[in-house]
Motif scaffolding. Sequence first.
Motif, PDB file in Angstrom:
ATOM      1  N   TYR A 124       0.051  10.456  -3.890  1.00 15.74           N
ATOM      2  CA  TYR A 124      -0.459   9.709  -2.627  1.00 15.74           C
ATOM      3  C   TYR A 124      -1.737  10.378  -2.037  1.00 15.74           C
ATOM      4  CZ  TYR A 124       4.445   7.517  -2.949  1.00 15.74           C
ATOM      5  OH  TYR A 124       5.311   6.804  -3.418  1.00 15.74           O
ATOM      6  N   CYS A 125      -2.387   9.687  -1.204  1.00 13.10           N
ATOM      7  CA  CYS A 125      -3.578  10.208  -0.570  1.00 13.10           C
ATOM      8  C   CYS A 125      -3.611   9.734   0.844  1.00 13.10           C
ATOM      9  CB  CYS A 125      -4.659   9.767  -1.322  1.00 13.10           C
ATOM     10  SG  CYS A 125      -6.362  10.371  -0.716  1.00 13.10           S
ATOM     11  N   LEU A 126      -3.723  10.749   1.771  1.00 10.61           N
ATOM     12  CA  LEU A 126      -3.583  10.313   3.371  1.00 10.61           C
ATOM     13  C   LEU A 126      -4.840  10.484   3.999  1.00 10.61           C
ATOM     14  CD1 LEU A 126      -1.424   9.429   5.584  1.00 10.61           C
ATOM     15  CD2 LEU A 126      -1.230  12.184   6.135  1.00 10.61           C
ATOM     16  N   LYS A 127      -5.439   9.431   4.770  1.00 11.68           N
ATOM     17  CA  LYS A 127      -6.407   9.762   5.624  1.00 11.68           C
ATOM     18  C   LYS A 127      -5.980   9.926   7.153  1.00 11.68           C
ATOM     19  CE  LYS A 127     -10.612   6.970   6.969  1.00 11.68           C
ATOM     20  NZ  LYS A 127     -11.187   5.795   6.967  1.00 11.68           N
ATOM     21  N   SER A 128      -6.565  10.917   7.622  1.00 13.10           N
ATOM     22  CA  SER A 128      -6.205  11.324   8.891  1.00 13.10           C
ATOM     23  C   SER A 128      -7.386  11.486   9.993  1.00 13.10           C
ATOM     24  CB  SER A 128      -5.564  12.557   8.905  1.00 13.10           C
ATOM     25  OG  SER A 128      -5.440  13.191  10.218  1.00 13.10           O
ATOM     26  N   PRO A 129      -6.978  10.826  11.154  1.00  9.82           N
ATOM     27  CA  PRO A 129      -8.367  10.736  11.846  1.00  9.82           C
ATOM     28  C   PRO A 129      -8.673  12.225  12.329  1.00  9.82           C
ATOM     29  CG  PRO A 129      -6.222  10.079  12.911  1.00  9.82           C
ATOM     30  CD  PRO A 129      -5.832  10.050  11.532  1.00  9.82           C
ATOM     31  N   LYS A 130      -7.859  13.146  12.191  1.00  9.77           N
ATOM     32  CA  LYS A 130      -8.203  14.334  12.601  1.00  9.77           C
ATOM     33  C   LYS A 130      -8.982  15.294  11.481  1.00  9.77           C
ATOM     34  CE  LYS A 130      -3.891  14.851  15.463  1.00  9.77           C
ATOM     35  NZ  LYS A 130      -2.602  15.725  15.560  1.00  9.77           N
ATOM     36  N   LYS A 131      -9.122  14.611  10.196  1.00 10.92           N
ATOM     37  CA  LYS A 131      -9.699  15.341   9.052  1.00 10.92           C
ATOM     38  C   LYS A 131     -10.860  14.607   8.828  1.00 10.92           C
ATOM     39  CE  LYS A 131      -7.134  17.949   6.380  1.00 10.92           C
ATOM     40  NZ  LYS A 131      -7.235  19.499   6.886  1.00 10.92           N
ATOM     41  N   GLN A 132     -11.910  15.484   8.086  1.00  9.59           N
ATOM     42  CA  GLN A 132     -12.922  14.506   7.586  1.00  9.59           C
ATOM     43  C   GLN A 132     -12.779  14.239   6.170  1.00  9.59           C
ATOM     44  OE1 GLN A 132     -15.818  13.742   9.212  1.00  9.59           O
ATOM     45  NE2 GLN A 132     -14.749  14.896  11.048  1.00  9.59           N
ATOM     46  N   GLU A 133     -11.914  14.724   5.666  1.00  5.24           N
ATOM     47  CA  GLU A 133     -11.666  14.393   4.072  1.00  5.24           C
ATOM     48  C   GLU A 133     -10.233  13.844   3.895  1.00  5.24           C
ATOM     49  OE1 GLU A 133     -12.289  17.799   1.696  1.00  5.24           O
ATOM     50  OE2 GLU A 133     -14.555  17.637   1.942  1.00  5.24           O
ATOM     51  N   PHE A 134      -9.814  13.061   2.973  1.00  2.00           N
ATOM     52  CA  PHE A 134      -8.381  12.850   2.664  1.00  2.00           C
ATOM     53  C   PHE A 134      -7.566  14.119   2.331  1.00  2.00           C
ATOM     54  CE2 PHE A 134     -10.432   8.675   1.852  1.00  2.00           C
ATOM     55  CZ  PHE A 134      -9.589   7.751   2.210  1.00  2.00           C
ATOM     56  N   ILE A 135      -6.235  13.827   2.692  1.00  2.00           N
ATOM     57  CA  ILE A 135      -5.312  14.810   2.151  1.00  2.00           C
ATOM     58  C   ILE A 135      -4.965  14.362   0.933  1.00  2.00           C
ATOM     59  CG2 ILE A 135      -3.256  15.822   2.555  1.00  2.00           C
ATOM     60  CD1 ILE A 135      -3.414  15.555   5.479  1.00  2.00           C
ATOM     61  N   ASN A 188       6.851  -1.121  -7.369  1.00  4.29           N
ATOM     62  CA  ASN A 188       7.204  -0.934  -5.780  1.00  4.29           C
ATOM     63  C   ASN A 188       7.168   0.697  -5.435  1.00  4.29           C
ATOM     64  OD1 ASN A 188       7.818  -3.792  -5.007  1.00  4.29           O
ATOM     65  ND2 ASN A 188       9.786  -3.447  -6.382  1.00  4.29           N
ATOM     66  N   PHE A 189       6.498   0.842  -4.304  1.00  5.45           N
ATOM     67  CA  PHE A 189       6.629   2.387  -4.149  1.00  5.45           C
ATOM     68  C   PHE A 189       7.185   2.414  -2.586  1.00  5.45           C
ATOM     69  CE2 PHE A 189       3.088   1.863  -6.982  1.00  5.45           C
ATOM     70  CZ  PHE A 189       3.183   2.980  -7.636  1.00  5.45           C
ATOM     71  N   GLY A 190       7.674   3.430  -2.162  1.00  4.38           N
ATOM     72  CA  GLY A 190       8.189   3.554  -0.875  1.00  4.38           C
ATOM     73  C   GLY A 190       8.250   5.100  -0.720  1.00  4.38           C
ATOM     74  N   LEU A 191       8.118   5.656   0.614  1.00  3.84           N
ATOM     75  CA  LEU A 191       7.924   7.085   0.935  1.00  3.84           C
ATOM     76  C   LEU A 191       8.236   7.238   2.422  1.00  3.84           C
ATOM     77  CD1 LEU A 191       7.067  10.022   0.261  1.00  3.84           C
ATOM     78  CD2 LEU A 191       4.693   9.079   1.172  1.00  3.84           C
ATOM     79  N   PHE A 192       9.344   8.117   2.911  1.00  4.12           N
ATOM     80  CA  PHE A 192       9.236   8.400   4.030  1.00  4.12           C
ATOM     81  C   PHE A 192       8.422   9.596   4.446  1.00  4.12           C
ATOM     82  CE2 PHE A 192      13.968   7.174   3.801  1.00  4.12           C
ATOM     83  CZ  PHE A 192      13.817   5.986   4.434  1.00  4.12           C
ATOM     84  N   LEU A 193       7.687   9.490   5.808  1.00  2.58           N
ATOM     85  CA  LEU A 193       7.037  10.687   6.050  1.00  2.58           C
ATOM     86  C   LEU A 193       7.011  10.379   7.839  1.00  2.58           C
ATOM     87  CD1 LEU A 193       3.329  10.265   4.392  1.00  2.58           C
ATOM     88  CD2 LEU A 193       5.062  12.158   4.439  1.00  2.58           C
ATOM     89  N   PRO A 194       8.327  11.100   8.271  1.00  4.19           N
ATOM     90  CA  PRO A 194       8.532  10.974   9.588  1.00  4.19           C
ATOM     91  C   PRO A 194       7.643  11.520  10.502  1.00  4.19           C
ATOM     92  CG  PRO A 194      10.354  11.685   8.168  1.00  4.19           C
ATOM     93  CD  PRO A 194       9.207  11.651   7.256  1.00  4.19           C
ATOM     94  N   GLY A 195       7.148  11.006  11.520  1.00  2.00           N
ATOM     95  CA  GLY A 195       5.958  11.468  12.412  1.00  2.00           C
ATOM     96  C   GLY A 195       4.703  11.069  11.988  1.00  2.00           C
ATOM     97  N   VAL A 196       4.256  10.472  10.839  1.00  2.65           N
ATOM     98  CA  VAL A 196       2.990  10.155  10.486  1.00  2.65           C
ATOM     99  C   VAL A 196       3.155   8.489  10.218  1.00  2.65           C
ATOM    100  CG1 VAL A 196       1.269  10.244   8.444  1.00  2.65           C
ATOM    101  CG2 VAL A 196       2.953  11.955   8.885  1.00  2.65           C
ATOM    102  N   GLU A 230       0.223   4.145  14.228  1.00  8.85           N
ATOM    103  CA  GLU A 230      -0.001   4.502  15.638  1.00  8.85           C
ATOM    104  C   GLU A 230      -1.109   5.856  15.780  1.00  8.85           C
ATOM    105  OE1 GLU A 230       3.312   4.826  18.095  1.00  8.85           O
ATOM    106  OE2 GLU A 230       4.093   2.952  17.558  1.00  8.85           O
ATOM    107  N   GLY A 231      -0.705   6.720  14.643  1.00  3.54           N
ATOM    108  CA  GLY A 231      -2.092   7.692  14.897  1.00  3.54           C
ATOM    109  C   GLY A 231      -3.183   7.423  13.916  1.00  3.54           C
ATOM    110  N   GLU A 232      -3.132   6.260  13.425  1.00  3.48           N
ATOM    111  CA  GLU A 232      -4.409   5.852  12.996  1.00  3.48           C
ATOM    112  C   GLU A 232      -4.518   6.516  11.456  1.00  3.48           C
ATOM    113  OE1 GLU A 232      -7.795   6.381  15.217  1.00  3.48           O
ATOM    114  OE2 GLU A 232      -7.231   5.052  16.752  1.00  3.48           O
ATOM    115  N   TYR A 233      -3.365   6.646  10.956  1.00  3.60           N
ATOM    116  CA  TYR A 233      -3.335   7.250   9.606  1.00  3.60           C
ATOM    117  C   TYR A 233      -3.407   6.089   8.501  1.00  3.60           C
ATOM    118  CZ  TYR A 233      -1.552  11.417  11.622  1.00  3.60           C
ATOM    119  OH  TYR A 233      -1.476  12.879  12.225  1.00  3.60           O
ATOM    120  N   GLU A 234      -3.948   6.400   7.254  1.00  8.80           N
ATOM    121  CA  GLU A 234      -3.894   5.382   6.291  1.00  8.80           C
ATOM    122  C   GLU A 234      -3.288   6.133   5.256  1.00  8.80           C
ATOM    123  OE1 GLU A 234      -7.465   2.666   6.190  1.00  8.80           O
ATOM    124  OE2 GLU A 234      -8.067   3.968   7.536  1.00  8.80           O
ATOM    125  N   LEU A 235      -2.314   5.515   4.333  1.00  6.14           N
ATOM    126  CA  LEU A 235      -1.791   6.251   3.091  1.00  6.14           C
ATOM    127  C   LEU A 235      -2.089   5.372   2.005  1.00  6.14           C
ATOM    128  CD1 LEU A 235      -0.103   8.560   2.244  1.00  6.14           C
ATOM    129  CD2 LEU A 235       1.780   7.013   2.358  1.00  6.14           C
TER     130      LEU A 235
END
Length: 628
Positions: A104-115, A26-34, A37-42
Amino acid sequence: MPDIFELLPLNKLGAREDKQTSGKINFGLFLPGVSEEGEYELFVRVIHEKDQFLQDIPPMDFEMEHSMDLDYGDYWSATIDIEVKDKLKPYSAWGTPGKYVYRYCLKSPKKQEFIDWIIDPFAREFGVGKLSAFTLGYEHYVWNKNELEWKIPFINDIVLYELMVSEFADDIKGTIAHLDYLADLGINCIELMPLSNVEKRVDWGFAPIGYFGVDDRFGNRKDMQELIDKAHQKGIAVIVDSVYAHTSHLFPYYHVYNELGYSLDENPFMGPFAENWDDMDPRLNTDFNHKFTRDFFLTVNNHWLDYYHVDGFRYDYVPGYWLEDSENGYTKLVRDTYRLVNEKKGSSDHWQRFFEEESVNLIQCAEYLPCPTEVLEKTYSNCAWQNRTLDAARETAENPGKLTELGSLFGLIGYQPEIQNNGDKLKKTALQYLENHDHSRFICTFGTVACDNELLREGDRTFWYRMQPYLIGLLTAKGIPMLWQGQEFGENYCLPQEGWGRVLLYRPVRWEYFYTSEGRSLVNLVRKLVKLRRNNPQFSRGDHYFYNDYALYQSRNIMMFSRTYNGVFSLVALNFGAQEQVVNFKFPFNGNYREELHGQDNLKGVSAGKDVQLNIPGNYGRIWTLET
C-alpha cells in the motif's frame, strides 16, 4: 452469561480472489483515523512476482475507496481486474496465474512524498521482505480424511520438540521430510519458532510485520497446512510461537502513524504501557487496552486454529501485555481463545481435535519468566515456559552444591496440577528443558572449543557423556520435557548473551553429528528415555517424590526421586559425578525391580523398608521399576 468476544471480519480484509469472477481481486484495510476528510489517498501497488526485479516493468497503482466501519472506523477497499490486455510489456507475466506481490502507498497532505512500503497487516501470503502477496488462481489445500479423527495429546503426556523451520531443515518441505524422524524419536508435539512475516531472510522472527500467514522464506500457506496435516497423521501435535507483545517498526500500525506524526494517544494499536527493553522504541509495544488490538490478535489465533489446524500457541514475552489487575491483556486473550474453542464442541469438523472426554486439550503455553506459577494460577494458560530448571542444571554443572535445587525443580514444586478458573477446570503443568533457542547449548557448560570469534564459539562435544544424567532426569521428571532441535545428538552452538549476533546468525542443525560416536550415544539414550516415558504413565502423569537427603545422596553427587502412578513405582537414581557410587535406599514396596535402562542390575526379592545397596555409574543413572 457467556463471554463476549469479537473477531475482525477477515472476509473483507487483506487480498482475496473473487471466485465468481476470474482475475478479480478484492482488497480491504482498516486504518482508523486516516480518512478522506483529511484529504488522504490510498493506493495498492501490484506486480507479478516474476516481473518484480525487471527494470522496465513497474508495479500498477490502483486507487482505493474510503468508507466507515461501525466497529473499527476508517476502512479502505478496492477491487481490481487483472487482465492480460493491461500488461505494459509483451514479456510481462501480468494477467497470468501465479503469485503477485503488492504493497500500500499513502498520499498525505502533510507530506511531500508518498508513504510507501506499507505492508498489508491482513495479508495471507508474503513476498520478499516488505511485500505482501496473493496467488491468482489459488487452489486450496485438501486435507487428509483422517484429519477429522485427529486428537491432541493430553497435556501431561506431551513430549515436546522446539525447532526453527529454516535451521532445522531449510524450509517447510524439508521439515515435512523429517517428520518420520521425529515420530520415530517419540516426539508427539512440535513447537515452531515464529512463522510470521519479517523483513530479513535470516531472523528469529520476533519482530513481526505480518501475522496471518507463513513467511515466504519458509514456504507458503499450503506447505504449512501440509506440514500440520502430515504431522497429525503421525501422531504429532503442532503449536506455533506467537509474538504479540511487540512488532517491527515496519508493522503498518506503527509505520503509518509514525510517518504521519501521530502521537501515541492517537495510535489505535500501539502503546507505551508494557515492560520495555532498553534498546526498543516503546511505541513498538502493542497496547491491549485498545479494542482493535485485542480483536486483532484473537482473530489471528482463530485464523491459525481454523485455517491451519494448529493445536495451540506458545505466547512469547507475556510480561509485555500482562496488564496487571486488568482483564484486557494476556488474561483476556487466552480466556477468549479457550472459550472460542470450547464453543465448537459437538461440531463434526476439525475442531473436534480439542475434545477428549471432558477435557479441552487446547495448548496455551505462556512465556512469563518472572513468575510462571502466577500466570498458570491466574489465566487460562495450561502450561508455562520456565527457565528455572535450565538455570539450576547449568549451575549444578558448575557447582554440585546446587543439586538439591535441581531435584526440587524436576518435581515442579509449587505448581498446582489443576485449577478452577471461572467454572472451568484446567489441568496445569510447566515445560522442563535444558536447552532452548534463547541459550547456548547445554554442552557448552562443560567446556568450549577455543575460538577467537565469540559468534563462532562451540561446546566441546568430547564432554557428551556429562549430559547423560541431566537427560535422564529431564525425560523422567514431572512436567512437559522439551528438546531443542539437534539436542538429542549433541548440537553444540554457543549463543552470545546479547547483540544482533544472537538473532541474525544462521545456525543450521548439523545432521552429520547424528553419525558421530557422540551423536549416536546420545540419540540412543534419548530414544530409550522417550519410549520409556511414552509407554509408562508414571513418568508423565505420576506423583513425584524427591529424596532430599544431603548427607546420603547430594553430597556424593547423587539425586534420587521416584514417580508413582496407579500403584506403579519407579525409582530414578542419577550420578552427576565422574566416579561410580554405591548408596543405600529403602524401597517402599516388596518385590522384584526391573532396571529400565539396560536391564543389567535387576533387583530380586526386595523387602520394603530394608536397605538395598545400589550401584550408580558415574555421569549416568539407573531406573528401577517395581514389577507387577
